[in-house]
Structures are given as C-alpha cells and as structure tokens.
Design an enzyme around this catalytic site. Structure first.
Site, PDB file in Angstrom:
ATOM      1  N   TYR A 176      -3.189 -11.276  -8.013  1.00 28.82           N
ATOM      2  CA  TYR A 176      -3.715 -10.917  -9.145  1.00 28.82           C
ATOM      3  C   TYR A 176      -3.178 -10.917 -10.624  1.00 28.82           C
ATOM      4  CZ  TYR A 176      -7.424  -9.633  -5.586  1.00 28.82           C
ATOM      5  OH  TYR A 176      -8.155  -9.556  -4.558  1.00 28.82           O
TER       6      TYR A 176
ATOM      7  N   GLU B 160     -12.129  -5.350  -8.429  1.00 25.15           N
ATOM      8  CA  GLU B 160     -11.309  -3.769  -7.986  1.00 25.15           C
ATOM      9  C   GLU B 160     -10.594  -4.183  -6.738  1.00 25.15           C
ATOM     10  OE1 GLU B 160     -14.590  -1.406  -7.056  1.00 25.15           O
ATOM     11  OE2 GLU B 160     -15.114  -1.008  -9.065  1.00 25.15           O
TER      12      GLU B 160
ATOM     13  N   GLY C 181      -1.182 -19.643   0.497  1.00 22.01           N
ATOM     14  CA  GLY C 181      -2.005 -20.034  -0.812  1.00 22.01           C
ATOM     15  C   GLY C 181      -3.290 -19.899  -0.907  1.00 22.01           C
TER      16      GLY C 181
ATOM     17  N   ASN D 267      -2.611  -1.868  -2.006  1.00 20.47           N
ATOM     18  CA  ASN D 267      -2.345  -3.252  -1.390  1.00 20.47           C
ATOM     19  C   ASN D 267      -1.509  -4.285  -2.290  1.00 20.47           C
ATOM     20  OD1 ASN D 267      -3.032  -6.104  -0.645  1.00 20.47           O
ATOM     21  ND2 ASN D 267      -5.223  -5.516  -0.214  1.00 20.47           N
TER      22      ASN D 267
END
Length: 165
Positions: free
Chosen positions: A132, A120, A96, A125
């Site tokens: 995100y 970016e 987290g 990944n």
C-alpha cells in the site's frame, strides 16, 4: 522439455468479478483471514450498485478451469472509493498479483468518479503495508483493537488513504 512445463512461471489475467466467483472467493478469504466471509456475503456485496471487483486467474495452468489466484472487492460512492477486501493465494507471494489487483480497483474507482480511495489493514501485516505504501497510500487514522486473530489476540487497523486524481 517436460521440466519446462513444471517450472514455468505462472501467468495471470485480471478480469471483472462475477457472482460465479463468490464461492471460490469465500474459500480464499477464509484461508487468509481469521473471520472469512461466506459466499452469500460476497454475492450480497457484489449485487450492490456501487460495488465492483476483479479476480486473478492463472492463464497457463494445467487445469481446465484455473483456480482463483486472488481477488479485490471495492466500492465507490460520491467520490470516495474503499477497498472492502483483497486476498491472494498464500502460495503466490510476491507474484505481483496484489499490485495488479489494486491497480485495477483504483482505475475502476477513477472511472466511476472516485477522487480518493481508503482501505483498512492490520498494523502487523508488513507485506500489505509495504504494498500500500508503494502504491502511494498514507496512514489517515488508527482503530485500536479492531482485528482479532484465531487465538483471540487483538491488533489495530490502520486506515490508509490515497488520492486518485
């Protein structure tokens, strides 16, 4: 009882970054990215008026000074914020920390007048992309052959954006 000391779940605190953190940040960045930034680059960025950051340190470590668990470096200019870099120790997957560091950066961007935040990320990944997306970032653009790994392979950078309002 001694086994509880060694199996205790790590606890972390997120604090404002300082120039004293730059050496450890450089070491962690070099472990996590093909082209690491040196401590002088971090100091120069941190000294810029609109740049800010946070570090995560384990609070229940058995060390005198807990090692750096992760960090985020960002900036805000004229309503737009940008994550410059973020890194978490490889030994701490899914603890987290990335989430908490990103929330700290987003809150600070808002406090500074930021209306949106950009970042970016390497299109390969998966864990970062998942984080995100969970935070509400959406793909706003793509830069082909932007990143290069240690073996010389190239990959695209996805430009992601999130409104902060």
């Amino acid at each position: 009882m001694l086994e509880n000391v060694f199996s205790r779940k790590p606890e972390f605190e997120i604090v404002t970054m300082s120039a004293d953190d730059c050496r450890e940040m450089s070491e962690l960045h070099g472990q996590r990215f093909a082209r690491g930034w040196n401590d002088g680059e971090f100091v120069n960025l941190l000294l810029q008026q609109n740049t800010y950051g946070f570090v995560a340190r384990q609070t229940n470590a058995l060390l005198f000074k807990p090692s750096l668990a992760g960090f985020v470096l960002a900036r805000e200019v004229a309503g737009e914020a940008e994550i410059l870099t973020i890194a978490v120790q490889e030994r701490l997957p899914r603890a987290g920390l990335g989430w908490r560091l990103m929330l700290a950066a987003m809150r600070e961007a808002q406090a500074r007048g930021g209306l949106s935040m950009f970042l970016e990320v390497d299109d390969g990944n998966g864990p970062a992309l998942g984080l995100y997306r969970k935070l509400g970032f959406e793909i706003a653009g793509r830069r082909d052959s932007y990143y290069q790994d240690a073996e010389g392979r190239r990959s695209a950078a996805l430009v992601m954006k999130r409104d902060l309002g």
